[in-house]
Design a protein around this motif. Structure first.
Motif, short mmCIF file in Angstrom:
data_model
loop_
_atom_site.label_atom_id
_atom_site.label_comp_id
_atom_site.label_asym_id
_atom_site.label_seq_id
_atom_site.Cartn_x
_atom_site.Cartn_y
_atom_site.Cartn_z
N ALA A 125 8.99 5.15 -3.51
CA ALA A 125 10.03 4.78 -4.46
C ALA A 125 11.17 4.04 -3.77
O ALA A 125 11.67 3.03 -4.28
CB ALA A 125 10.57 6.03 -5.16
N MET A 126 11.56 4.49 -2.59
CA MET A 126 12.63 3.82 -1.86
C MET A 126 12.20 2.42 -1.41
O MET A 126 12.96 1.47 -1.50
CB MET A 126 13.05 4.64 -0.65
N SER A 127 10.97 2.32 -0.97
CA SER A 127 10.46 1.03 -0.53
C SER A 127 10.41 0.04 -1.68
O SER A 127 10.71 -1.14 -1.51
CB SER A 127 9.06 1.21 0.07
N LYS A 132 0.83 -1.20 0.00
CA LYS A 132 0.00 0.00 0.00
C LYS A 132 0.87 1.25 0.00
O LYS A 132 1.84 1.35 0.74
CB LYS A 132 -0.90 0.02 1.24
N PRO A 133 0.52 2.22 -0.83
CA PRO A 133 1.31 3.45 -0.87
C PRO A 133 1.11 4.27 0.40
O PRO A 133 0.04 4.29 0.99
CB PRO A 133 0.78 4.19 -2.10
N THR A 134 2.19 4.98 0.78
CA THR A 134 2.14 5.79 2.00
C THR A 134 1.65 7.20 1.72
O THR A 134 1.21 7.89 2.63
CB THR A 134 3.53 5.88 2.64
N GLY A 135 1.77 7.63 0.49
CA GLY A 135 1.38 8.99 0.15
C GLY A 135 2.59 9.87 -0.11
O GLY A 135 2.49 10.94 -0.68
#
Length: 81
Positions: free
Chosen positions: A54-56, A45-48
């Motif tokens: 991108a790093m994740s 899930k994207p953090t916003g």
């Protein structure tokens, strides 16, 4: 005859106990798999924050690439000496 009946009851009890233990292990394994699937979904899930996402997304490929290079050169250098 009574001895044989007692032996049979003891064996049947042992088998039933093993069946209950096996069912319990199956339930625990299924619950563990559900938790694993949910954790993998939560990681995606994207953090916003664009840079965090991108790093994740880049961590696993970069680490794999790094290990491939490190292992390759360690094998090459190890073969020389």
């Amino acid at each position: 005859m009574m001895d044989k009946n007692l032996e049979y009851d003891a064996a049947r009890h042992k088998w039933q106990l093993q069946a209950v233990e096996t069912q319990g292990k199956m339930v625990l394994d299924a619950a563990g798999m559900e938790v694993l699937v949910e954790s993998i979904r939560a990681q995606g899930k994207p953090t916003g924050f664009v840079w965090v996402d991108a790093m994740s997304a880049a961590v696993r490929p970069l680490l794999t690439f790094l290990w491939v290079i490190v292992l390759y050169y360690s094998l090459v250098l190890g073969a020389r000496f």
